[in-house]
Scaffold this motif. Structure first.
Motif, PDB file in Angstrom:
ATOM      1  N   ASN A  56     -95.310 -32.558  -9.294  1.00  7.55           N
ATOM      2  CA  ASN A  56     -95.343 -33.986  -9.619  1.00  7.55           C
ATOM      3  C   ASN A  56     -96.766 -34.547  -9.649  1.00  7.55           C
ATOM      4  O   ASN A  56     -96.958 -35.697 -10.040  1.00  7.55           O
ATOM      5  N   ARG A  57     -97.750 -33.746  -9.208  1.00  9.66           N
ATOM      6  CA  ARG A  57     -99.147 -34.179  -9.259  1.00  9.66           C
ATOM      7  C   ARG A  57     -99.931 -33.468 -10.361  1.00  9.66           C
ATOM      8  O   ARG A  57    -101.130 -33.642 -10.468  1.00  9.66           O
ATOM      9  N   SER A  58     -99.262 -32.666 -11.153  1.00  3.19           N
ATOM     10  CA  SER A  58     -99.973 -31.838 -12.120  1.00  3.19           C
ATOM     11  C   SER A  58     -99.941 -32.432 -13.526  1.00  3.19           C
ATOM     12  O   SER A  58     -98.970 -33.062 -13.939  1.00  3.19           O
ATOM     13  N   VAL A  59    -101.029 -32.213 -14.233  1.00  6.63           N
ATOM     14  CA  VAL A  59    -101.148 -32.561 -15.653  1.00  6.63           C
ATOM     15  C   VAL A  59    -101.484 -31.268 -16.388  1.00  6.63           C
ATOM     16  O   VAL A  59    -102.424 -30.558 -16.013  1.00  6.63           O
ATOM     17  N   THR A  60    -100.709 -30.960 -17.419  1.00 10.00           N
ATOM     18  CA  THR A  60    -100.902 -29.724 -18.170  1.00 10.00           C
ATOM     19  C   THR A  60    -101.642 -30.011 -19.474  1.00 10.00           C
ATOM     20  O   THR A  60    -101.215 -30.852 -20.270  1.00 10.00           O
ATOM     21  N   VAL A  61    -102.743 -29.312 -19.665  1.00  9.82           N
ATOM     22  CA  VAL A  61    -103.552 -29.454 -20.890  1.00  9.82           C
ATOM     23  C   VAL A  61    -103.351 -28.193 -21.719  1.00  9.82           C
ATOM     24  O   VAL A  61    -103.631 -27.081 -21.251  1.00  9.82           O
ATOM     25  N   ASP A  62    -102.840 -28.348 -22.948  1.00 16.80           N
ATOM     26  CA  ASP A  62    -102.528 -27.193 -23.797  1.00 16.80           C
ATOM     27  C   ASP A  62    -103.539 -27.038 -24.930  1.00 16.80           C
ATOM     28  O   ASP A  62    -104.118 -28.026 -25.404  1.00 16.80           O
ATOM     29  N   ARG A  63    -103.689 -25.790 -25.347  1.00 14.01           N
ATOM     30  CA  ARG A  63    -104.494 -25.492 -26.529  1.00 14.01           C
ATOM     31  C   ARG A  63    -103.551 -25.407 -27.720  1.00 14.01           C
ATOM     32  O   ARG A  63    -102.637 -24.579 -27.744  1.00 14.01           O
ATOM     33  N   LEU A  64    -103.714 -26.283 -28.673  1.00 11.25           N
ATOM     34  CA  LEU A  64    -102.832 -26.320 -29.843  1.00 11.25           C
ATOM     35  C   LEU A  64    -103.372 -25.372 -30.906  1.00 11.25           C
ATOM     36  O   LEU A  64    -104.266 -25.717 -31.687  1.00 11.25           O
ATOM     37  N   MET A  65    -102.832 -24.151 -30.922  1.00 11.07           N
ATOM     38  CA  MET A  65    -103.346 -23.114 -31.821  1.00 11.07           C
ATOM     39  C   MET A  65    -103.154 -23.483 -33.286  1.00 11.07           C
ATOM     40  O   MET A  65    -103.950 -23.109 -34.152  1.00 11.07           O
ATOM     41  N   GLU A  66    -102.065 -24.234 -33.589  1.00 13.52           N
ATOM     42  CA  GLU A  66    -101.769 -24.524 -34.993  1.00 13.52           C
ATOM     43  C   GLU A  66    -102.602 -25.662 -35.551  1.00 13.52           C
ATOM     44  O   GLU A  66    -102.565 -25.928 -36.761  1.00 13.52           O
ATOM     45  N   ARG A  67    -103.368 -26.343 -34.691  1.00 14.35           N
ATOM     46  CA  ARG A  67    -104.166 -27.475 -35.158  1.00 14.35           C
ATOM     47  C   ARG A  67    -105.651 -27.109 -35.129  1.00 14.35           C
ATOM     48  O   ARG A  67    -106.211 -26.748 -34.096  1.00 14.35           O
ATOM     49  N   THR A  68    -106.278 -27.223 -36.291  1.00 16.40           N
ATOM     50  CA  THR A  68    -107.687 -26.832 -36.393  1.00 16.40           C
ATOM     51  C   THR A  68    -108.615 -27.828 -35.718  1.00 16.40           C
ATOM     52  O   THR A  68    -109.754 -27.489 -35.389  1.00 16.40           O
ATOM     53  N   LEU A  81    -113.065 -31.831 -16.981  1.00 18.19           N
ATOM     54  CA  LEU A  81    -111.850 -32.241 -16.268  1.00 18.19           C
ATOM     55  C   LEU A  81    -112.098 -32.337 -14.763  1.00 18.19           C
ATOM     56  O   LEU A  81    -111.561 -33.220 -14.087  1.00 18.19           O
ATOM     57  N   SER A  82    -112.916 -31.446 -14.240  1.00 16.08           N
ATOM     58  CA  SER A  82    -113.203 -31.461 -12.803  1.00 16.08           C
ATOM     59  C   SER A  82    -113.955 -32.725 -12.401  1.00 16.08           C
ATOM     60  O   SER A  82    -113.845 -33.179 -11.255  1.00 16.08           O
ATOM     61  N   GLY A  83    -114.713 -33.296 -13.335  1.00 19.89           N
ATOM     62  CA  GLY A  83    -115.497 -34.488 -13.027  1.00 19.89           C
ATOM     63  C   GLY A  83    -114.737 -35.791 -13.171  1.00 19.89           C
ATOM     64  O   GLY A  83    -115.288 -36.863 -12.895  1.00 19.89           O
ATOM     65  N   MET A  84    -113.481 -35.723 -13.611  1.00 25.78           N
ATOM     66  CA  MET A  84    -112.701 -36.957 -13.777  1.00 25.78           C
ATOM     67  C   MET A  84    -112.251 -37.505 -12.417  1.00 25.78           C
ATOM     68  O   MET A  84    -112.099 -36.746 -11.455  1.00 25.78           O
ATOM     69  N   PRO A  85    -112.031 -38.823 -12.324  1.00 27.85           N
ATOM     70  CA  PRO A  85    -111.607 -39.424 -11.053  1.00 27.85           C
ATOM     71  C   PRO A  85    -110.244 -38.905 -10.598  1.00 27.85           C
ATOM     72  O   PRO A  85    -109.376 -38.606 -11.414  1.00 27.85           O
ATOM     73  N   ASN A  86    -110.096 -38.788  -9.277  1.00 31.65           N
ATOM     74  CA  ASN A  86    -108.823 -38.447  -8.634  1.00 31.65           C
ATOM     75  C   ASN A  86    -108.324 -37.048  -8.974  1.00 31.65           C
ATOM     76  O   ASN A  86    -107.111 -36.788  -8.962  1.00 31.65           O
ATOM     77  N   VAL A  87    -109.242 -36.137  -9.294  1.00 30.64           N
ATOM     78  CA  VAL A  87    -108.879 -34.741  -9.562  1.00 30.64           C
ATOM     79  C   VAL A  87    -109.216 -33.900  -8.336  1.00 30.64           C
ATOM     80  O   VAL A  87    -110.338 -33.948  -7.825  1.00 30.64           O
ATOM     81  N   ALA A 231    -103.789 -33.906  -9.665  1.00 34.47           N
ATOM     82  CA  ALA A 231    -104.256 -35.222  -9.242  1.00 34.47           C
ATOM     83  C   ALA A 231    -104.218 -35.329  -7.721  1.00 34.47           C
ATOM     84  O   ALA A 231    -103.520 -34.569  -7.045  1.00 34.47           O
ATOM     85  N   ARG A 232    -104.971 -36.277  -7.183  1.00 30.54           N
ATOM     86  CA  ARG A 232    -105.024 -36.465  -5.729  1.00 30.54           C
ATOM     87  C   ARG A 232    -103.658 -36.860  -5.178  1.00 30.54           C
ATOM     88  O   ARG A 232    -103.216 -36.329  -4.162  1.00 30.54           O
ATOM     89  N   THR A 233    -102.981 -37.786  -5.836  1.00 28.95           N
ATOM     90  CA  THR A 233    -101.635 -38.199  -5.439  1.00 28.95           C
ATOM     91  C   THR A 233    -100.790 -38.359  -6.702  1.00 28.95           C
ATOM     92  O   THR A 233    -101.315 -38.425  -7.825  1.00 28.95           O
ATOM     93  N   ALA A 234     -99.468 -38.446  -6.508  1.00 28.36           N
ATOM     94  CA  ALA A 234     -98.571 -38.666  -7.642  1.00 28.36           C
ATOM     95  C   ALA A 234     -98.871 -39.998  -8.316  1.00 28.36           C
ATOM     96  O   ALA A 234     -98.703 -40.142  -9.539  1.00 28.36           O
ATOM     97  N   PRO A 238    -100.526 -40.998 -13.816  1.00 31.72           N
ATOM     98  CA  PRO A 238    -100.574 -41.722 -15.100  1.00 31.72           C
ATOM     99  C   PRO A 238    -101.993 -42.037 -15.559  1.00 31.72           C
ATOM    100  O   PRO A 238    -102.324 -41.871 -16.746  1.00 31.72           O
ATOM    101  N   GLY A 239    -102.854 -42.497 -14.643  1.00 33.40           N
ATOM    102  CA  GLY A 239    -104.227 -42.801 -15.017  1.00 33.40           C
ATOM    103  C   GLY A 239    -104.991 -41.562 -15.432  1.00 33.40           C
ATOM    104  O   GLY A 239    -105.766 -41.586 -16.409  1.00 33.40           O
ATOM    105  N   LEU A 240    -104.803 -40.458 -14.701  1.00 38.24           N
ATOM    106  CA  LEU A 240    -105.484 -39.209 -15.040  1.00 38.24           C
ATOM    107  C   LEU A 240    -105.000 -38.689 -16.383  1.00 38.24           C
ATOM    108  O   LEU A 240    -105.806 -38.225 -17.209  1.00 38.24           O
ATOM    109  N   LEU A 241    -103.701 -38.776 -16.631  1.00 37.59           N
ATOM    110  CA  LEU A 241    -103.151 -38.330 -17.912  1.00 37.59           C
ATOM    111  C   LEU A 241    -103.771 -39.122 -19.062  1.00 37.59           C
ATOM    112  O   LEU A 241    -104.150 -38.555 -20.099  1.00 37.59           O
ATOM    113  N   SER A 242    -103.904 -40.432 -18.868  1.00 35.68           N
ATOM    114  CA  SER A 242    -104.511 -41.277 -19.906  1.00 35.68           C
ATOM    115  C   SER A 242    -105.970 -40.898 -20.147  1.00 35.68           C
ATOM    116  O   SER A 242    -106.423 -40.836 -21.303  1.00 35.68           O
ATOM    117  N   ASP A 243    -106.707 -40.609 -19.069  1.00 33.96           N
ATOM    118  CA  ASP A 243    -108.116 -40.224 -19.216  1.00 33.96           C
ATOM    119  C   ASP A 243    -108.261 -38.923 -19.999  1.00 33.96           C
ATOM    120  O   ASP A 243    -109.143 -38.782 -20.856  1.00 33.96           O
TER     121      ASP A 243
END
Length: 405
Positions: A56-68, A81-87, A231-234, A238-243
């Motif tokens: 519930n604290r995780s954000v998944t970042v995917d590599r979209l192979m089909e998009r150039t 990503l490591s430098g973003m707030p609340n990570v 993220a630091r907390t659940a 939302p804020g981290l996902l938006s960033d």
């Protein structure tokens, strides 16, 4: 005589009259302590394990192979990503296929995967107690894969076949020696079916060879398959996902798929509070009924006390003090019964594999503040319930009291 001393003497001499009220209060408090002990611990564990858990604290970042136009998930991305707030952590994942066969294993195709420290596979057998992080050249296999039992490979060095690119769309097999240091439950497929786990350097080296680039080029241009950001907390998700999305990356969170979870956990917490209110009302009504009946039964005693010069206040104090003693006794007995009930309930519930993780090893007690609140509430509602009939009895004149008798 002091009204409080008389109250204590009355309770001692007429204890049989107070058994009903004492039992009522004890049972109400015991049920409350038992129920809140289980629900409070379960609520706390659910919030720690589920709402504030890794998923519930995780954000998944995917590599979209089909998009150039999609950004590669490179080492620079990891730093961004490591430098973003609340990570709290960034966990890149790469996967690359390899094959293995011998006389017992006719052939399996597995996928070497970088392990995520926050979500490690459930190990069944290992060569050492602390298996992760893996050493270079070590691999963890599923116990079974594609119908083959891989258990005999544990603790042995085996030769697997990886792929090295020779030209566009072409490759050749390369034998590589690895040591099998662990087996995990094959039902664990959060990193895809037929995943195996190797140290990051090994996975990157194999993936770079298959892509026909150097390891440095792979981590800077080709990039990882996926990155998990914790993220630091659940509440911060939302804020981290938006960033992350604003930075141009394709990101999702499990929290989006579990939007009803906070409401469910709040419902569990509210149910415990409602239970406490209901039991408090039961104790209050019981105190009103039983104390009123006792007051009517003791009308002659009230008349004699008033004739001897006891005022309304002294009689009222005596009756309320008696009820207070009974309330304290009932609360104390209820606490003891509640502890026993909580221990018994927890022992029974631990037999369920689904419920066991949400119960502590010891007795699941409510928080000290909640426990004290239950006992004080039991005493308070008893005294409040006794106040009205006791006040009515204290106001009787000696002649009226004797007549009622």
């Amino acid at each position: 005589m002091n009204p409080f001393a008389m109250a204590a003497a009355n309770v001692h001499s007429m204890w049989r009259r107070f058994i009903g009220l004492t039992v009522l209060l004890a049972v109400a408090a015991a049920v409350c302590v038992t129920a809140l002990g289980i629900s409070d611990r379960a609520d706390s564990a659910a919030r720690d394990r589920v709402q504030e858990g890794t998923a519930n604290r995780s954000v998944t970042v995917d590599r979209l192979m089909e998009r150039t136009d999609s950004k590669p998930l490179s080492t620079e991305t990891v730093r961004t990503l490591s430098g973003m707030p609340n990570v709290t952590s960034v966990e890149p994942r790469a996967q690359v296929s390899f094959g293995y066969k011998d006389q017992q294993v006719p052939g399996v195709l597995l996928y070497a995967t970088t392990p995520r420290p926050s979500l490690l596979p459930p190990l069944l057998k290992t060569v050492r107690t602390q298996l992760f992080p893996l050493h270079p050249g070590e691999i963890v296999l599923p116990k079974r894969a594609q119908g083959s039992d891989l258990t005999p490979l544990l603790g042995h060095s085996i030769t697997v076949t990886t792929t090295r690119s020779t030209s566009a769309g072409q490759g050749t097999g390369v034998p590589v020696s690895v040591r099998v240091v662990g087996l995990f439950d094959p039902a664990w497929q959060l990193d895809g079916p037929d995943a195996a786990y190797a140290d990051e350097a090994t996975v990157v080296r194999w993936a770079a060879a298959k892509a026909g680039v150097t390891e440095s080029e792979f981590t800077t241009s080709v990039g990882y398959d996926r990155i998990t950001v914790l993220a630091r907390t659940a509440h911060d998700v939302p804020g981290l996902l938006s960033d992350i999305q604003s930075a141009g990356y394709a990101a999702t969170s499990l929290q989006q798929e579990m939007s009803a979870l906070p409401g469910v956990l709040s419902l569990i917490h509210t149910a415990g509070q409602v239970l406490l209110v209901v039991l408090g009302l039961v104790a209050l009504v019981g105190a009103l009924v039983v104390t009123g009946a006792l007051s009517r039964q003791r009308a002659r005693e009230i008349g004699i006390l008033k004739a001897l010069g006891f005022g309304n206040r002294a009689v009222l104090t005596m009756f309320v003090a008696e009820t207070g003693i009974i309330g304290a006794t009932g609360a104390a007995l209820g606490a003891l019964l509640g502890l026993a009930g909580a221990a018994a309930a927890a022992a029974g519930l631990r037999g369920s594999s689904e419920l066991a993780p949400y119960l502590p090893d010891g007795i699941p007690l409510p928080d000290p503040g909640v426990l004290a609140g239950i006992l004080l509430l039991t005493l308070a509602v008893t005294v409040i319930g006794a106040w009205v009939p006791a006040r009515r009895a204290a106001q009787l004149s000696p002649s009226d009291a004797i007549k009622e008798w």
